[in-house]
Design an enzyme around this catalytic site. Structure first.
Site, PDB file in Angstrom:
ATOM      1  N   GLY A  40       0.741  -1.278   0.141  1.00 27.33           N
ATOM      2  CA  GLY A  40      -0.164  -0.036  -0.167  1.00 27.33           C
ATOM      3  C   GLY A  40       0.805   1.278   0.009  1.00 27.33           C
ATOM      4  O   GLY A  40       0.266   2.537  -0.040  1.00 27.33           O
ATOM      5  N   CYS A 274     -23.234  -7.565 -18.462  1.00 25.46           N
ATOM      6  CA  CYS A 274     -22.132  -7.649 -17.555  1.00 25.46           C
ATOM      7  C   CYS A 274     -21.158  -6.783 -18.358  1.00 25.46           C
ATOM      8  O   CYS A 274     -20.793  -6.708 -19.295  1.00 25.46           O
ATOM      9  CB  CYS A 274     -21.602  -9.273 -17.782  1.00 25.46           C
ATOM     10  SG  CYS A 274     -22.349 -10.334 -16.974  1.00 25.46           S
ATOM     11  N   CYS A 280     -18.992 -12.765 -19.042  1.00 26.32           N
ATOM     12  CA  CYS A 280     -20.059 -13.005 -19.700  1.00 26.32           C
ATOM     13  C   CYS A 280     -20.204 -14.236 -20.824  1.00 26.32           C
ATOM     14  O   CYS A 280     -21.038 -14.988 -20.664  1.00 26.32           O
ATOM     15  CB  CYS A 280     -20.653 -11.672 -20.245  1.00 26.32           C
ATOM     16  SG  CYS A 280     -22.527 -11.764 -20.681  1.00 26.32           S
TER      17      CYS A 280
END
Lengths: 306, 265, 368
Positions: A40, A274, A280
């Site tokens: 991070g 989607c 999808c």
């Protein structure tokens, strides 16, 4: 010696594998290792000027170029789809400068570069997800000056960030942030997940894949190593929630994926599909990457997406 | 309990010894020493340029003195020289155990954050994560500083100067600091508004037992709030003692001048 | 349902490239521009592209301009992207502008200066009247400038060095304390920045941005007093390197540069007496507007050094350094054209939720 920029030639003569010279790649890999060691934390790096504009994925491209090898299979998505113009353009870039094998299937890819989405298909160990990041600093709105925001991170002074969430709840009754929703990584560093919808935030948590983030404009790299805690900020009595739709995908029927709203006519007709095209297609058992979408009438309007 | 009684029964909260600070050739403050006890309110008076603001900046850790030491009785480690603290330690101290009330509320509150958010920032910065509790605490403090609860979600820029200043005080006191620095807290306010602010401040300081160092050129402020008084002139402390003693029986000609130049309250 | 997923983006991109190629060429019956024509006749456009592209190569700059259909921002981008792939073979010695073959040299501070004022090529005193003879293929007469009577000194000291003898002007720092100067093209910017980093940033900065900032300084949005052009000089210089195996300098190229030295009065402080402070500008080619602006902004950015209050954008180092680069700015501005379907969908959902909530409220809420 001046054969470079012409967009018509498919040659990569005069360029190193994956465009960047090896010294630059080493510099970026060092930054990546540092980023993985401090999850991070934003590592400044000597971002190069790329032949694509700043803000169009130059950070992600530099990260991808530094980690990719000839045996890798690259998938590039933008807004979840492989066939959006910028995804195509970046894929073409790597095909040209690295003669790399590309794929549209998450399951086949070893490196996935993305803008604004995390694939719906769960990632596995060994895969690398590279996020394009326009603005790496989650505190930018609170402390626009880098000198101050770096101190806030160094001393873990994140009270003011929580205040912005408080303000939302006071005003609307809920947290109104919906993308670029800030997360706490490994319990220590506040991080911008890039402009993915908050829908995708939970996928970052404890993910087996390596997640790398690159911002070329701001010259920052950061990372989330595999199986790392990524917690979306919230309140005990206003817990983090993701978006939900009443509708299901009109193509594959998925009720659990992120949906794009599509306007179908000029009388307010719309449907939901989607945003992740590979997911999808897989659910429908279709081959992704073909120009025709099963279950929908043929007659693709090629060219209208330029 | 009188200030003298407090002094006798408690340990020192802030121990200042030989603090000097100059700018180039100009003297800011010179060889200032004093001890502050928990719950005690110390007034520092003097006209502008007397060094009182420089002293306050040194005490609050915003300015490094050239010589001297400033020891604070921290909760974890007892008396510690604040100059030896690292920047994050000092910043943490400043947002938990200390409060700093600036003359201009703009320097001490976030003008684009609601009153509730302003008060909630300190609790959130030290880990509060329950919205309902944070808000209840904000309400409690708005009550204490006499700001209408209907204004909880309003931004301070719509507040009057006096309300902004009271909000700044609430924002500082919410974590119940043990020491508050105040720099001309009534500066720039109308006299009628000042009275209300002083009233609120006096109530809070006594209710919570907070120690405070108040820098001001306004003798009315110190008479109302301060247990003890230091008079500064040209960087030096020229007279000090219990507030009533100093104001009623000033020894130094400068203090006499200062006292006689204001109407008695 | 009459919806078809949009496909064929790849073909669209290829088509788009064909279209720009076609538009670039324009009417095929009109002769195509040669790089020589662009280099010779659009010299100032070349200069700007080289400056902001940070590479001195007139031919490459001409190619970039041709490919970009004259759009300097696009041409600069092309050059930058090419430049970044080039190896660094050597680092040149610092140039010495007193050794310049001067073509133009003016000072606003003294009427007479040793070596004289030299007007040289400038639009300054042209009346901006369109020359319609250029529309008809230009003047056919031989355009030869008469030679000046007096030879120009080969070693022209800078005007400020003359004032310097009186100690009225701050000392120029000739070397960077032996340290390698900062290089923004290799390292991320570091704040607070040194003057080396700031000057490099300004030299590469977008001309329009820098001129705008300089204008704000001129209009009072800066702490410092009225500035003067101590000297502007334009001319040619050798660039030298010292190859390791030779040990002495050899010239590898000749470059045209514009140098501007500005001075402004500083009232002094407790420790320093009043004196003139400097602002410095240097550009490739003939770019006076940029050089003057750069010098003004350089001086404004030195506010901290002189204990001046930083109040205005031109004095604010982080602001200027973060927003001055034209390539970065153009990139981010144009990225708004990229698809944002996902974020927009999230915003749509949110706004519907907010509106539904407002509509659902019959009486004004007590917590607003």
């Amino acid at each position: 010696m001046i054969q470079v920029m012409s967009s018509n030639t498919e040659t990569s003569k005069g360029y190193n594998f994956a465009y960047l010279d090896e010294q630059t790649k080493r510099m970026i890999r060092r930054a990546l290792l540092k980023a993985l060691s401090i999850p991070g934390y934003q590592v400044p790096f000597g971002a190069r000027e790329m032949p694509l504009p700043c803000g169009w994925g130059t950070g992600g491209i530099q990260v991808t170029a530094s980690v990719i090898g000839p045996a890798d299979r690259l998938k590039v998505i933008d807004q979840g789809a492989d066939d959006t113009t910028n995804a195509i353009s970046i894929r073409r870039f790597f095909k040209k400068v690295a003669q790399i094998v590309t794929t549209e299937k998450v399951d086949e890819a070893t490196v996935i570069q993305t803008r604004h989405r995390v694939p719906e298909t769960a990632l596995i160990e060994g895969q690398i997800l590279v996020y394009q990041v326009p603005q790496p600093e989650p505190l930018r709105g609170i402390a626009p000056r880098q000198i101050e925001s770096r101190k806030l991170h160094a001393y873990a002074e994140y009270g003011a960030m929580q205040v912005t969430l408080y303000e939302d709840v006071a005003r609307f009754g809920y947290i109104a942030r919906i993308y670029e929703y800030p997360v706490m990584v490994n319990g220590r560093h506040l991080m911008s997940p890039s402009p993915i919808p908050k829908f995708d935030n939970p996928k970052m948590q404890n993910n087996p894949a390596i997640q790398l983030f690159g911002s070329g404009t701001e010259k920052r790299i950061y990372a989330v190593p595999p199986y790392t805690s990524v917690r979306s900020l919230d309140f005990d009595d206003h817990p983090f929630e993701v978006q939900k739709w009443k509708q299901s995908c009109a193509f594959c029927g998925s009720g659990t994926s992120y949906l794009d709203e599509v306007i179908t006519d000029d009388r307010g007709g719309r449907m939901f599909v989607c945003s992740d095209t590979d997911y999808c297609a897989k659910r429908r058992g279709a081959q992704p990457g073909t120009s025709e979408v099963a279950g929908s009438p043929a007659g693709a309007t090629a060219g209208s997406s330029s | 309990m009188t200030a003298a009684a407090k002094v006798a029964t408690r340990r020192i909260l802030l121990d200042v010894r030989g603090v000097s600070k100059s700018y180039g050739g100009q003297v800011g403050c010179l060889d200032v020493s004093f001890a502050l006890y928990p719950g005690e309110v110390l007034g520092i008076v003097g006209e502008s340029g007397s060094g009182k603001s420089t002293l306050l900046a040194c005490l609050a850790g915003r300015l490094a003195p050239d010589t001297g030491s400033i020891a604070y009785d921290t909760k974890e480690r007892g008396l510690v020289d604040i100059l030896s603290l690292s920047e994050p330690e000092r910043r943490r101290l400043a947002r938990t155990d200390w409060g700093i009330v600036h003359q201009n509320p703009r320097d001490g509150i976030r003008m684009d954050v609601s009153a509730g958010g302003n008060i909630g920032e300190r609790p959130m910065s030290i880990g509060a994560r329950h919205y309902g509790k944070i808000r209840a605490e904000a309400h409690e403090w708005l009550n204490k500083v006499e700001i209408d609860l209907a204004r909880t979600d309003d931004k301070p820029r719509t507040f009057s100067g006096g309300m902004q200043q009271r909000l700044q005080i609430a924002r500082n006191l919410v974590t119940r600091p043990r020491l508050v620095f105040m720099d001309e807290p009534t500066g720039g306010l109308d006299v009628s508004v000042q009275a209300k602010l002083l009233d609120v401040l006096r109530g809070l300081v006594h209710e919570l037992g907070i120690a405070a160092i108040i820098v001001t050129h306004d003798l009315a402020v110190v008479r109302l709030l301060a247990d003890r008084l230091m008079v500064m002139q040209r960087g030096r402390v020229i007279e000090e003692g219990l507030t009533d003693q100093v104001l009623d029986d000033p020894h130094q000609p400068y203090t006499q001048l200062l006292v006689s130049s204001v109407l008695q309250v | 349902m009459a919806y078809v997923a949009v496909k064929g983006g790849e073909q669209a991109i290829l088509n788009s490239h064909k279209l720009i190629a076609e538009e670039r060429r324009g009417d095929p019956t009109v002769p195509e521009l040669s790089l020589e024509q662009i280099g010779d006749q659009f010299g100032l456009a070349i200069d700007r592209v080289m400056n902001e592209g940070s590479i001195y190569d007139r031919r490459l700059a001409a190619l970039a301009l041709k490919q970009a259909r004259g759009d300097s921002a696009e041409a600069i981008f092309l050059l930058r992207a090419y430049r970044t792939t080039l190896p660094r073979i050597a680092v040149s010695e610092p140039i010495d502008t007193t050794q310049m073959t001067v073509r133009r040299r003016v000072s606003a501070t003294f009427k007479d200066i040793p070596g004289g004022q030299l007007l040289g090529p400038t639009y300054d005193y042209t009346h901006r009247l369109l020359d319609f003879s250029l529309a008809e293929g230009g003047s056919k007469e031989c355009l030869e400038t008469p030679n000046t009577e007096l030879p120009i000194d080969s070693d022209l000291s800078r005007v400020l060095d003359i004032l310097d003898d009186e100690n009225l002007v701050e000392q120029a720092v000739s070397h960077h304390g032996g340290k390698e100067p900062f290089d923004l093209t290799r390292s991320p910017k570091r704040l607070p920045a040194g003057r080396d980093q700031r000057l490099q940033n300004l030299a590469r900065a977008d001309e329009g941005f820098i001129v705008g900032l300089a204008y704000s300084i001129a209009r009072g949005y800066s702490g410092s007093s009225h500035p003067y052009v101590a000297e502007i000089r334009l001319g040619e210089l050798d660039v030298e390197i010292i190859p390791e195996d030779l040990g002495f300098p050899i010239a590898i190229a000749e470059v045209t540069v514009t140098e501007c030295q500005m001075i402004s009065l500083f009232h002094g402080s407790a420790s320093t007496p009043a004196h003139f402070t400097r602002g410095y500008g240097l550009t490739f080619g003939h770019c006076e507007r940029k050089a003057i602006s750069m010098a003004l902004v350089d001086r404004a950015l030195r506010a901290r050094e002189f204990d001046e209050e930083v109040r205005y954008p031109a004095q604010d180092e982080e602001f200027v350094l973060s927003h001055s680069d034209g390539v970065e700015a153009t990139g981010l501005i144009s990225h708004y054209k990229l698809p944002h379907y996902v974020d927009f969908q999230a915003d749509l959902q949110l706004i519907r939720k907010m509106r539904a909530q407002t509509a659902g409220k019959q009486s004004p809420s007590d917590d607003r």
